[in-house]
Design a protein around this motif. Sequence first.
Motif, PDB file in Angstrom:
ATOM      1  N   ASN A 119      -3.643  -1.704  -8.203  1.00 41.67           N
ATOM      2  CA  ASN A 119      -3.860  -0.795  -7.076  1.00 41.67           C
ATOM      3  C   ASN A 119      -3.810  -1.476  -5.710  1.00 41.67           C
ATOM      4  O   ASN A 119      -4.419  -1.002  -4.754  1.00 41.67           O
ATOM      5  CB  ASN A 119      -5.183  -0.030  -7.215  1.00 41.67           C
ATOM      6  CG  ASN A 119      -5.168   0.911  -8.391  1.00 41.67           C
ATOM      7  OD1 ASN A 119      -4.115   1.373  -8.828  1.00 41.67           O
ATOM      8  ND2 ASN A 119      -6.334   1.200  -8.924  1.00 41.67           N
ATOM      9  N   ARG A 120      -3.075  -2.583  -5.619  1.00 46.28           N
ATOM     10  CA  ARG A 120      -2.886  -3.270  -4.341  1.00 46.28           C
ATOM     11  C   ARG A 120      -1.395  -3.315  -4.024  1.00 46.28           C
ATOM     12  O   ARG A 120      -0.555  -3.239  -4.909  1.00 46.28           O
ATOM     13  CB  ARG A 120      -3.452  -4.695  -4.386  1.00 46.28           C
ATOM     14  CG  ARG A 120      -4.944  -4.759  -4.642  1.00 46.28           C
ATOM     15  CD  ARG A 120      -5.738  -4.078  -3.532  1.00 46.28           C
ATOM     16  NE  ARG A 120      -7.159  -4.233  -3.698  1.00 46.28           N
ATOM     17  CZ  ARG A 120      -7.970  -3.340  -4.243  1.00 46.28           C
ATOM     18  NH1 ARG A 120      -7.482  -2.211  -4.722  1.00 46.28           N
ATOM     19  NH2 ARG A 120      -9.257  -3.550  -4.334  1.00 46.28           N
ATOM     20  N   MET A 121      -1.082  -3.478  -2.754  1.00 47.38           N
ATOM     21  CA  MET A 121       0.308  -3.481  -2.302  1.00 47.38           C
ATOM     22  C   MET A 121       0.745  -4.887  -1.903  1.00 47.38           C
ATOM     23  O   MET A 121      -0.031  -5.656  -1.332  1.00 47.38           O
ATOM     24  CB  MET A 121       0.487  -2.542  -1.108  1.00 47.38           C
ATOM     25  CG  MET A 121       0.208  -1.074  -1.400  1.00 47.38           C
ATOM     26  SD  MET A 121       1.270  -0.352  -2.671  1.00 47.38           S
ATOM     27  CE  MET A 121       2.839  -0.336  -1.811  1.00 47.38           C
ATOM     28  N   CYS A 122       2.006  -5.174  -2.205  1.00 43.60           N
ATOM     29  CA  CYS A 122       2.638  -6.401  -1.739  1.00 43.60           C
ATOM     30  C   CYS A 122       3.137  -6.174  -0.314  1.00 43.60           C
ATOM     31  O   CYS A 122       2.929  -6.992   0.569  1.00 43.60           O
ATOM     32  CB  CYS A 122       3.791  -6.777  -2.660  1.00 43.60           C
ATOM     33  SG  CYS A 122       4.729  -8.194  -2.076  1.00 43.60           S
ATOM     34  N   ASP A 123       3.808  -5.048  -0.134  1.00 45.01           N
ATOM     35  CA  ASP A 123       4.272  -4.626   1.184  1.00 45.01           C
ATOM     36  C   ASP A 123       4.345  -3.101   1.193  1.00 45.01           C
ATOM     37  O   ASP A 123       3.840  -2.464   0.275  1.00 45.01           O
ATOM     38  CB  ASP A 123       5.621  -5.273   1.547  1.00 45.01           C
ATOM     39  CG  ASP A 123       6.711  -4.990   0.527  1.00 45.01           C
ATOM     40  OD1 ASP A 123       6.773  -3.853  -0.012  1.00 45.01           O
ATOM     41  OD2 ASP A 123       7.530  -5.885   0.271  1.00 45.01           O
ATOM     42  N   THR A 127       4.401  -2.519  -4.977  1.00 47.66           N
ATOM     43  CA  THR A 127       3.031  -2.845  -5.368  1.00 47.66           C
ATOM     44  C   THR A 127       2.943  -4.319  -5.757  1.00 47.66           C
ATOM     45  O   THR A 127       3.940  -4.937  -6.152  1.00 47.66           O
ATOM     46  CB  THR A 127       2.554  -1.990  -6.553  1.00 47.66           C
ATOM     47  OG1 THR A 127       3.298  -2.357  -7.719  1.00 47.66           O
ATOM     48  CG2 THR A 127       2.690  -0.501  -6.265  1.00 47.66           C
ATOM     49  N   ALA A 128       1.768  -4.869  -5.645  1.00 48.56           N
ATOM     50  CA  ALA A 128       1.545  -6.251  -6.061  1.00 48.56           C
ATOM     51  C   ALA A 128       1.849  -6.402  -7.549  1.00 48.56           C
ATOM     52  O   ALA A 128       2.439  -7.395  -7.982  1.00 48.56           O
ATOM     53  CB  ALA A 128       0.111  -6.666  -5.751  1.00 48.56           C
ATOM     54  N   SER A 129       1.472  -5.400  -8.330  1.00 47.46           N
ATOM     55  CA  SER A 129       1.729  -5.437  -9.770  1.00 47.46           C
ATOM     56  C   SER A 129       3.222  -5.494 -10.072  1.00 47.46           C
ATOM     57  O   SER A 129       3.670  -6.283 -10.910  1.00 47.46           O
ATOM     58  CB  SER A 129       1.092  -4.219 -10.448  1.00 47.46           C
ATOM     59  OG  SER A 129       1.307  -4.258 -11.836  1.00 47.46           O
TER      60      SER A 129
END
Length: 176
Positions: A119-123, A127-129
């Motif tokens: 549930n986190r974003m890379c950009d 998503t970070a995932s």
Amino acid sequence: MTDFHTLLLNRRSIRKYQDKELSADDVKLILEAGLLAPTSKNLRSWSFTVVEGDEALSRLSQCKPQFATPISRCKLAVVVSADASVSDAWVEDASIAATYIQLQAEALGLGSCWIQVRNRMCDDECTASEMVKQMFGMDDEQQVLCVISIGYKDEMRKPADSDKLCWEKVHIGSWK
């Protein structure tokens, strides 16, 4: 070895690490700890991707450019993921395993930090995932929960203060 309560008091999130390699025996114990974690219905939905080497760790730290810098400073990172099609309790299964990994690291005198990926974003678009899954060629069913950075501590943190525990959060017999 220290007693478990003392271990819990001393385990703190460590974000700065020495430039010192971990022993193969320590890495094996850390991974065994994850593999020993209990899972719902003993389905073992989790998987662990071991990441070593400065270049790979630096790339992995970009999964959350502002908040994953401990990964670029450590000597070992463990990506904790799980197959959501195997168990509806995959988040819980992977969380317990990640915690076991952190406790084993502390028992070995190493530091660790949980880097949240789920549930986190890379950009703005990725998503970070998804970034982590692409980086390591993970199956579509794999869901990345977190990355645990591990290494020899290069910062000292005070133990948790048991006098500051939130006992008001404990309810006995009823909520009120």
